[in-house]
Design an enzyme around this catalytic site. Structure first.
Site, PDB file in Angstrom:
ATOM      1  N   MET A 163      45.019  39.217  38.698  1.00 17.35           N
ATOM      2  CA  MET A 163      45.806  38.565  37.638  1.00 17.35           C
ATOM      3  C   MET A 163      45.792  39.444  36.387  1.00 17.35           C
ATOM      4  O   MET A 163      46.033  38.987  35.282  1.00 17.35           O
ATOM      5  CB  MET A 163      45.247  37.175  37.344  1.00 17.35           C
ATOM      6  CG  MET A 163      45.325  36.269  38.577  1.00 17.35           C
ATOM      7  SD  MET A 163      45.450  34.529  38.199  1.00 17.35           S
ATOM      8  CE  MET A 163      43.909  34.264  37.371  1.00 17.35           C
ATOM      9  N   HIS A 213      37.757  45.190  39.123  1.00 14.33           N
ATOM     10  CA  HIS A 213      39.033  45.443  39.807  1.00 14.33           C
ATOM     11  C   HIS A 213      39.127  46.912  40.244  1.00 14.33           C
ATOM     12  O   HIS A 213      39.594  47.222  41.339  1.00 14.33           O
ATOM     13  CB  HIS A 213      40.212  45.160  38.876  1.00 14.33           C
ATOM     14  CG  HIS A 213      40.305  43.745  38.403  1.00 14.33           C
ATOM     15  ND1 HIS A 213      40.102  43.375  37.091  1.00 14.33           N
ATOM     16  CD2 HIS A 213      40.581  42.602  39.069  1.00 14.33           C
ATOM     17  CE1 HIS A 213      40.252  42.077  36.974  1.00 14.33           C
ATOM     18  NE2 HIS A 213      40.540  41.570  38.153  1.00 14.33           N
ATOM     19  N   GLN A 224      47.619  28.096  39.958  1.00 12.03           N
ATOM     20  CA  GLN A 224      46.176  27.956  40.172  1.00 12.03           C
ATOM     21  C   GLN A 224      45.428  27.553  38.909  1.00 12.03           C
ATOM     22  O   GLN A 224      44.207  27.472  38.908  1.00 12.03           O
ATOM     23  CB  GLN A 224      45.587  29.223  40.794  1.00 12.03           C
ATOM     24  CG  GLN A 224      45.494  30.426  39.877  1.00 12.03           C
ATOM     25  CD  GLN A 224      45.048  31.661  40.636  1.00 12.03           C
ATOM     26  OE1 GLN A 224      45.810  32.250  41.398  1.00 12.03           O
ATOM     27  NE2 GLN A 224      43.809  32.083  40.449  1.00 12.03           N
ATOM     28  N   LYS A 277      32.575  37.974  43.166  1.00 12.37           N
ATOM     29  CA  LYS A 277      32.356  37.027  42.058  1.00 12.37           C
ATOM     30  C   LYS A 277      33.044  35.687  42.353  1.00 12.37           C
ATOM     31  O   LYS A 277      32.520  34.633  42.062  1.00 12.37           O
ATOM     32  CB  LYS A 277      32.837  37.582  40.720  1.00 12.37           C
ATOM     33  CG  LYS A 277      32.364  36.676  39.572  1.00 12.37           C
ATOM     34  CD  LYS A 277      32.595  37.283  38.237  1.00 12.37           C
ATOM     35  CE  LYS A 277      34.019  37.161  37.807  1.00 12.37           C
ATOM     36  NZ  LYS A 277      34.439  35.757  37.587  1.00 12.37           N
ATOM     37  N   ASP A 278      34.231  35.778  42.976  1.00 13.37           N
ATOM     38  CA  ASP A 278      34.929  34.558  43.396  1.00 13.37           C
ATOM     39  C   ASP A 278      34.588  34.295  44.857  1.00 13.37           C
ATOM     40  O   ASP A 278      35.458  34.328  45.732  1.00 13.37           O
ATOM     41  CB  ASP A 278      36.434  34.730  43.194  1.00 13.37           C
ATOM     42  CG  ASP A 278      36.786  34.891  41.730  1.00 13.37           C
ATOM     43  OD1 ASP A 278      36.600  33.939  40.966  1.00 13.37           O
ATOM     44  OD2 ASP A 278      37.223  35.991  41.335  1.00 13.37           O
TER      45      ASP A 278
HETATM   46  O1  PAF Z   1      41.027  36.351  41.941  1.00 15.22           O
HETATM   47  C1  PAF Z   1      42.120  36.379  41.346  1.00 15.22           C
HETATM   48  O2  PAF Z   1      42.349  37.159  40.418  1.00 15.22           O
HETATM   49  C2  PAF Z   1      43.216  35.403  41.755  1.00 15.22           C
HETATM   50  O3  PAF Z   1      42.695  34.178  42.094  1.00 15.22           O
HETATM   51  C3  PAF Z   1      44.129  35.948  42.851  1.00 15.22           C
HETATM   52  C4  PAF Z   1      43.368  36.177  44.156  1.00 15.22           C
HETATM   53  C5  PAF Z   1      44.756  37.256  42.410  1.00 15.22           C
HETATM   54  C6  PAF Z   1      45.248  34.955  43.162  1.00 15.22           C
HETATM   55  O4  PAF Z   1      46.056  34.740  42.036  1.00 15.22           O
END
Ligand code: PAF
Length: 279
Positions: free
Chosen positions: A30, A37, A61, A149-150
């Site tokens: 995002m 990243h 989301q 992290k997620d």
């Molecule tokens: O982890 C993220 O940045 C977002 O949840 C993703 C996977 C890009 C989906 O919008």
């Protein structure tokens, strides 16, 4: 770097890439790119011939409109960062290119989407699976890369891929941390200097739980962790869970795959973090 804002142009480019026998890696983001990243993109470059990074702040989301509005969007500096590490393709579509109006569909991937993060942010994972499903369908990556992290997001997406038999391999990459232990996150820029200090309790407590996992009973460990976090000013604990890493149910001492996860509001910013205790 090739930059695309429309699906058609991206698809044309990727069709040629595939005809040339090249493999495609996707790093969905995002934006507000940080070292976390960058490490995903570098990992993707090790595995794939062509790496696509998507930057799309996905409105579906966000269950809190202020959070969506405040979400950082430093696109110029993101582009510079991607160019610096030789990312091949940036896909940066407007909302109208991804959603045809007010789309009402979602995938039901089961209880994983309503535990922990899903409980605190109802609808969040429906939005995540909606957009990731669209990105997979459009880009058809051989491999997609997500950050640890997620962690729950990774489980949710893995479940989606399994249920829909999607022909994509998923790779989870380790959390990148600041030297003092804070997990890197696009939201960290909202932290004040004091918040930044307070936020350290999250990674410190996760590590403390990991160190004491074998010597203390789990309910006590969890209680102590919660108490330590609740003791820090301006930190509002949402959950601290010591869970089975496969299904996020509470773990016990016999669980093989154990992860500790935390979510808390630090000042006005909601942060999450986790540490794998047993793999
Ligand atoms: O982890 C993220 O940045 C977002 O949840 C993703 C996977 C890009 C989906 O919008």
């Amino acid at each position: 770097m090739r930059t695309f804002t429309t699906k058609t142009e991206l698809q044309q480019y990727l069709a040629e890439t595939r005809t040339n026998g090249k493999t495609i890696g996707l790093v969905p983001t995002m934006g507000a790119l940080h070292e976390g990243h960058i490490s995903l993109i570098q990992q993707a470059q090790q595995y794939c011939d062509v790496v696509v990074c998507s930057i799309f702040v996905n409105p579906t989301q966000f269950n809190d409109p202020t959070d969506l509005e405040k979400y950082p969007r430093p696109i110029q500096s993101d582009i510079e960062k991607l160019e610096k590490i030789n990312c091949d393709v940036l896909f940066n579509p407007p909302v109208t290119e991804v959603y045809a109006g007010n789309e009402q569909w979602h995938l039901n991937i089961g209880e994983l989407e309503s535990l922990l993060e899903g409980k605190s942010r109802p609808g969040h994972y429906q939005g995540v699976t909606q957009v990731v499903c669209k990105l997979f369908d459009l880009i058809k990556p051989d491999i997609a890369f997500f950050g640890q992290k997620d962690y729950q997001q990774f489980l949710v997406i893995s479940q989606m891929v399994k249920l829909l038999n999607l022909p994509v391999r998923l790779i989870m990459c380790p959390i990148q941390r600041e030297p003092d232990g804070l997990a890197m996150s696009s939201r960290n820029i909202h932290l004040t200097a004091t918040d930044r200090q307070h936020a350290l309790v999250l990674s410190k407590t996760l590590n403390w739980v990991k160190e004491n996992f074998d010597s203390q009973k789990l309910p006590e460990l969890k209680k102590s962790a919660e108490a330590v976090i609740n003791n820090v000013p301006d930190v509002e604990l949402d959950y601290f869970e010591i869970a089975n890493g496969n299904n996020l149910h509470p773990a016990d001492q016999t669980t093989n795959n154990v992860i500790a996860l935390v979510a808390a509001k630090v000042g006005k910013t909601r942060l999450i973090d986790n540490v794998v205790i047993r793999d």
